[in-house]
Scaffold this motif. Structure first.
Motif, PDB file in Angstrom:
ATOM      1  N   ARG A 272       0.805  -1.127  -0.024  1.00 22.02           N
ATOM      2  CA  ARG A 272      -0.102   0.009  -0.209  1.00 22.02           C
ATOM      3  C   ARG A 272       0.687   1.165  -0.173  1.00 22.02           C
ATOM      4  O   ARG A 272       0.354   2.197  -0.742  1.00 22.02           O
ATOM      5  N   LYS A 273       2.132   1.293   0.741  1.00 17.89           N
ATOM      6  CA  LYS A 273       2.808   2.438   0.759  1.00 17.89           C
ATOM      7  C   LYS A 273       3.263   2.911  -0.497  1.00 17.89           C
ATOM      8  O   LYS A 273       3.725   4.099  -0.458  1.00 17.89           O
ATOM      9  N   THR A 274       3.608   2.011  -1.208  1.00 20.51           N
ATOM     10  CA  THR A 274       4.090   2.417  -2.608  1.00 20.51           C
ATOM     11  C   THR A 274       3.066   2.361  -3.816  1.00 20.51           C
ATOM     12  O   THR A 274       3.333   2.818  -4.975  1.00 20.51           O
ATOM     13  N   TRP A 281      -2.865  -0.326  -5.375  1.00 17.01           N
ATOM     14  CA  TRP A 281      -3.488   0.589  -4.087  1.00 17.01           C
ATOM     15  C   TRP A 281      -3.506   2.025  -4.666  1.00 17.01           C
ATOM     16  O   TRP A 281      -2.361   2.738  -4.691  1.00 17.01           O
ATOM     17  N   PRO A 282      -4.750   2.310  -5.351  1.00 15.85           N
ATOM     18  CA  PRO A 282      -4.463   3.849  -5.937  1.00 15.85           C
ATOM     19  C   PRO A 282      -4.624   4.674  -4.555  1.00 15.85           C
ATOM     20  O   PRO A 282      -4.832   4.512  -3.562  1.00 15.85           O
ATOM     21  N   GLU A 283      -4.140   5.893  -5.084  1.00 11.76           N
ATOM     22  CA  GLU A 283      -3.875   6.873  -3.996  1.00 11.76           C
ATOM     23  C   GLU A 283      -5.308   7.400  -3.413  1.00 11.76           C
ATOM     24  O   GLU A 283      -6.312   7.418  -4.143  1.00 11.76           O
TER      25      GLU A 283
END
Length: 284
Positions: A272-274, A281-283
């Protein structure tokens, strides 16, 4: 009922440290977060955003202004001198944690409790460099901290019984459940969680099923809140790899990291963090 400590310190203002600070603020503590100078603005902004979210959702009865006033961010660990409890939340690097814990202990007053948020490193080994190991304990919080119901209370061989009791009470005062475990590689949660995650990654690597279907099997068949691959994305593939390498070294080949995990970490697909891991994991 036991209350949280009146004055709490958190070393490290990243995702976990910020979450720990947020949880104690919501429970009524005065909180000091200490981090590197270049990380302070980001740490404060993250905690303030979390506070705003809690106020908007109505999950706290404390006014926003009071919560903000109870938060201090600093680059000086001497600001921990009056704290009743300090929780270390720096990266899972043994040398870094030992140095950080020793530096914090040097400024703490007598009777203050020092805790590590480590998810897998030995509490006894971390305590070896401390002058007051009886006042040292593991408090393994889970991400996201305010929403998580669990904290592992990890006891070292030299941790005082009174400190264990205090820690259990503090966890209850945060509205969470304390699971108390003796110091051992991976404790209970990381050891079991990593075992399931590594097998799920091997299954994906071998083409047994898609990531979606592997996760669905555990969510629908075993009532897990999320599947092991999505959970790994949330935790961070690099974090999972670090824990797996530690468990491989201490417990043997059953915790050997799969080649797929190593490759994805090397490619920077950390979850998720990248923005990309086993899932996209869209922003937000």
């Amino acid at each position: 009922m036991t209350a949280v400590p009146e004055r709490v310190g958190v070393l490290g203002g990243g995702r976990m440290g910020g979450g720990i600070a947020h949880a104690f603020l919501l429970a009524g503590a005065d909180v000091v977060v200490v981090d590197q100078p270049d990380a302070l603005a980001r740490a404060e902004a993250g905690i303030r955003t979390a506070i705003d979210r809690s106020v908007t959702k109505g999950t706290t009865a404390i006014a926003r202004d009071e919560l903000i006033a109870a938060l201090t961010v600093s680059a000086d660990r001497r600001d921990f001198a009056d704290r009743n409890l300090v929780v270390e939340a720096v990266p899972e690097v043994p040398e870094l944690k030992r140095a950080a814990l020793s530096a914090v202990e040097d400024v703490l007053s007598a009777g203050a409790v020092l805790a590590s948020n480590t998810s897998s490193l030995s509490i006894d080994e971390l305590a070896a460099g401390l002058a007051r190991p009886a006042d040292f304990i593991g408090l393994h919080f889970f991400n996201p901290v305010p929403a998580s119901a669990l904290v592992e209370v990890v006891t070292g061989k030299l941790t005082a019984d009174a400190v264990v009791g205090q820690a259990q009470g503090w966890v209850r005062a945060l509205g969470k459940t304390a699971v108390t475990v003796s110091d051992s590689p991976g404790f209970a949660s990381s050891r079991l969680g990593v075992a399931i995650a590594l097998e799920a990654i091997r299954m994906l690597e071998e083409g047994v099923a898609t990531a979606e279907d592997i996760d669905a099997a555990m969510v629908l068949g075993y009532r897990h809140a999320t599947g092991p691959l999505r959970t790994t994305d949330v935790v961070g593939l690099d974090v999972r790899l670090g824990i797996a390498e530690h468990l491989h070294e201490t417990l043997g080949d059953r915790f050997a990291p799969p080649a797929l995990l190593r490759r994805m970490v090397a490619e920077g697909r950390l979850g998720r963090k990248t923005g990309s891991g086993f899932f996209d994991w869209p922003e937000q």
